[in-house]
Scaffold this motif. Structure first.
Motif, PDB file in Angstrom:
ATOM      1  N   ILE A  49       0.869  -1.179   0.000  1.00 52.33           N
ATOM      2  CA  ILE A  49       0.000   0.000   0.000  1.00 52.33           C
ATOM      3  C   ILE A  49       0.907   1.230   0.000  1.00 52.33           C
ATOM      4  CG2 ILE A  49      -1.770   1.264   1.288  1.00 52.33           C
ATOM      5  CD1 ILE A  49      -2.782  -1.427   0.273  1.00 52.33           C
ATOM      6  N   PRO A  50       0.654   2.198  -0.867  1.00 52.55           N
ATOM      7  CA  PRO A  50       1.503   3.400  -0.895  1.00 52.55           C
ATOM      8  C   PRO A  50       1.467   4.137   0.447  1.00 52.55           C
ATOM      9  CG  PRO A  50       0.016   3.348  -2.793  1.00 52.55           C
ATOM     10  CD  PRO A  50      -0.401   2.245  -1.878  1.00 52.55           C
ATOM     11  N   PRO A  51       2.640   4.535   0.953  1.00 53.87           N
ATOM     12  CA  PRO A  51       2.652   5.237   2.239  1.00 53.87           C
ATOM     13  C   PRO A  51       1.966   6.602   2.188  1.00 53.87           C
ATOM     14  CG  PRO A  51       4.855   5.135   1.303  1.00 53.87           C
ATOM     15  CD  PRO A  51       3.971   4.316   0.430  1.00 53.87           C
ATOM     16  N   LYS A  52       1.943   7.204   1.006  1.00 53.97           N
ATOM     17  CA  LYS A  52       1.264   8.492   0.853  1.00 53.97           C
ATOM     18  C   LYS A  52      -0.182   8.251   0.425  1.00 53.97           C
ATOM     19  CE  LYS A  52       5.116  11.507  -0.350  1.00 53.97           C
ATOM     20  NZ  LYS A  52       5.626  12.456  -1.346  1.00 53.97           N
ATOM     21  N   SER A  53      -0.958   7.626   1.313  1.00 51.34           N
ATOM     22  CA  SER A  53      -2.366   7.376   1.005  1.00 51.34           C
ATOM     23  C   SER A  53      -3.182   7.437   2.282  1.00 51.34           C
ATOM     24  CB  SER A  53      -2.542   6.008   0.336  1.00 51.34           C
ATOM     25  OG  SER A  53      -2.159   4.964   1.215  1.00 51.34           O
ATOM     26  N   GLY A  54      -4.413   7.843   2.123  1.00 56.18           N
ATOM     27  CA  GLY A  54      -5.351   7.875   3.239  1.00 56.18           C
ATOM     28  C   GLY A  54      -6.246   6.654   3.169  1.00 56.18           C
ATOM     29  N   HIS A  55      -7.553   6.897   3.195  1.00 57.98           N
ATOM     30  CA  HIS A  55      -8.488   5.777   3.132  1.00 57.98           C
ATOM     31  C   HIS A  55      -8.573   5.206   1.725  1.00 57.98           C
ATOM     32  CE1 HIS A  55     -10.187   7.628   6.865  1.00 57.98           C
ATOM     33  NE2 HIS A  55     -10.096   6.376   7.210  1.00 57.98           N
ATOM     34  N   ASN A  56      -8.640   3.894   1.658  1.00 53.88           N
ATOM     35  CA  ASN A  56      -8.900   3.238   0.380  1.00 53.88           C
ATOM     36  C   ASN A  56     -10.412   3.269   0.147  1.00 53.88           C
ATOM     37  OD1 ASN A  56     -10.176   0.732   1.466  1.00 53.88           O
ATOM     38  ND2 ASN A  56      -8.153   0.428   2.374  1.00 53.88           N
ATOM     39  N   PRO A  57     -10.893   2.865  -1.024  1.00 60.07           N
ATOM     40  CA  PRO A  57     -12.328   2.968  -1.303  1.00 60.07           C
ATOM     41  C   PRO A  57     -13.187   2.141  -0.340  1.00 60.07           C
ATOM     42  CG  PRO A  57     -11.161   1.981  -3.166  1.00 60.07           C
ATOM     43  CD  PRO A  57     -10.140   2.413  -2.194  1.00 60.07           C
ATOM     44  N   ILE A  58     -12.682   1.007   0.110  1.00 58.82           N
ATOM     45  CA  ILE A  58     -13.442   0.199   1.065  1.00 58.82           C
ATOM     46  C   ILE A  58     -13.497   0.926   2.407  1.00 58.82           C
ATOM     47  CG2 ILE A  58     -13.541  -2.020   2.267  1.00 58.82           C
ATOM     48  CD1 ILE A  58     -12.097  -3.196  -0.227  1.00 58.82           C
ATOM     49  N   GLY A  59     -12.387   1.556   2.774  1.00 55.86           N
ATOM     50  CA  GLY A  59     -12.360   2.356   3.993  1.00 55.86           C
ATOM     51  C   GLY A  59     -13.352   3.507   3.940  1.00 55.86           C
ATOM     52  N   TRP A  60     -13.434   4.156   2.773  1.00 53.89           N
ATOM     53  CA  TRP A  60     -14.411   5.248   2.622  1.00 53.89           C
ATOM     54  C   TRP A  60     -15.838   4.724   2.749  1.00 53.89           C
ATOM     55  CZ3 TRP A  60     -14.129  10.080   3.508  1.00 53.89           C
ATOM     56  CH2 TRP A  60     -12.956  10.798   3.276  1.00 53.89           C
ATOM     57  N   LEU A  61     -16.102   3.554   2.180  1.00 53.81           N
ATOM     58  CA  LEU A  61     -17.452   2.983   2.339  1.00 53.81           C
ATOM     59  C   LEU A  61     -17.750   2.721   3.815  1.00 53.81           C
ATOM     60  CD1 LEU A  61     -17.719   0.454  -0.641  1.00 53.81           C
ATOM     61  CD2 LEU A  61     -18.945   2.620  -0.351  1.00 53.81           C
TER      62      LEU A  61
END
Length: 173
Positions: free
Chosen positions: A86-98
């Protein structure tokens, strides 16, 4: 020199942990319908409203501008999982947003049904509204368990720190 990237702004982290505390208190410790249960519920509701409002103004990873639920976003996330990176420069993934959207709706539903039960004479003692409130809280509990499992799994599988950034706000690059 170790480099870090800011993942979660202080307000995002405070609201996250405030919701953890509110849910834990109201689900496990406080008597349903008690004054303290109601106050904690209203605090959680205000926290959710604040979080949603902040999402419109924040340009960080917690901002709604980062909410991506298209097929391409899901495919990209699954590709990252397949690569176990998982890229370190990332927030929530789409499942996390759901998960977040569902959590917001559940907290709002709990606040509305709790308010109806305690403040609207017509619904006082309504078994239907009580059942809805209870079901919403049980569904939220299931999502909490799923969230905890997903955080540990994605952190391990995707080789990315997820817990530390929710405490410190930063992730190592």
């Amino acid at each position: 020199m170790i480099k870090y990237v800011l993942i979660w702004e202080p307000l995002i982290r405070v609201i996250h942990w405030l919701l953890v505390i509110a849910f834990t208190l109201n689900y496990f410790l406080l008597e349903s319908g008690s004054d303290l249960h109601q106050i904690v519920g209203y605090v959680a509701f205000c926290a959710i409203l604040t979080r949603i409002a902040w999402g419109f103004f924040s340009s960080g990873y917690g901002g709604l501008s980062h909410l991506k639920l298209g097929l391409e976003s899901f495919n990209q996330h699954f590709a990252h999982l397949k690569e176990k990176k998982i890229p370190p420069k990332s927030g929530h993934n789409p499942i996390g947003w759901l998960m977040i959207l569902c959590t917001w709706l559940l907290f709002i539903g709990l606040a509305v049904t709790g308010f109806m039960l305690e403040e609207v004479d017509y619904f006082f003692g309504s078994s239907l509204v009580e059942d809805i409130h209870s079901i919403l809280s049980d569904v939220l509990y299931a999502l909490v368990i799923l969230h905890i499992i997903a955080v540990f799994f994605v952190a391990w599988w995707g080789k990315v720190s997820l817990i530390r950034p929710m405490i410190t706000g930063k992730r190592k690059l």
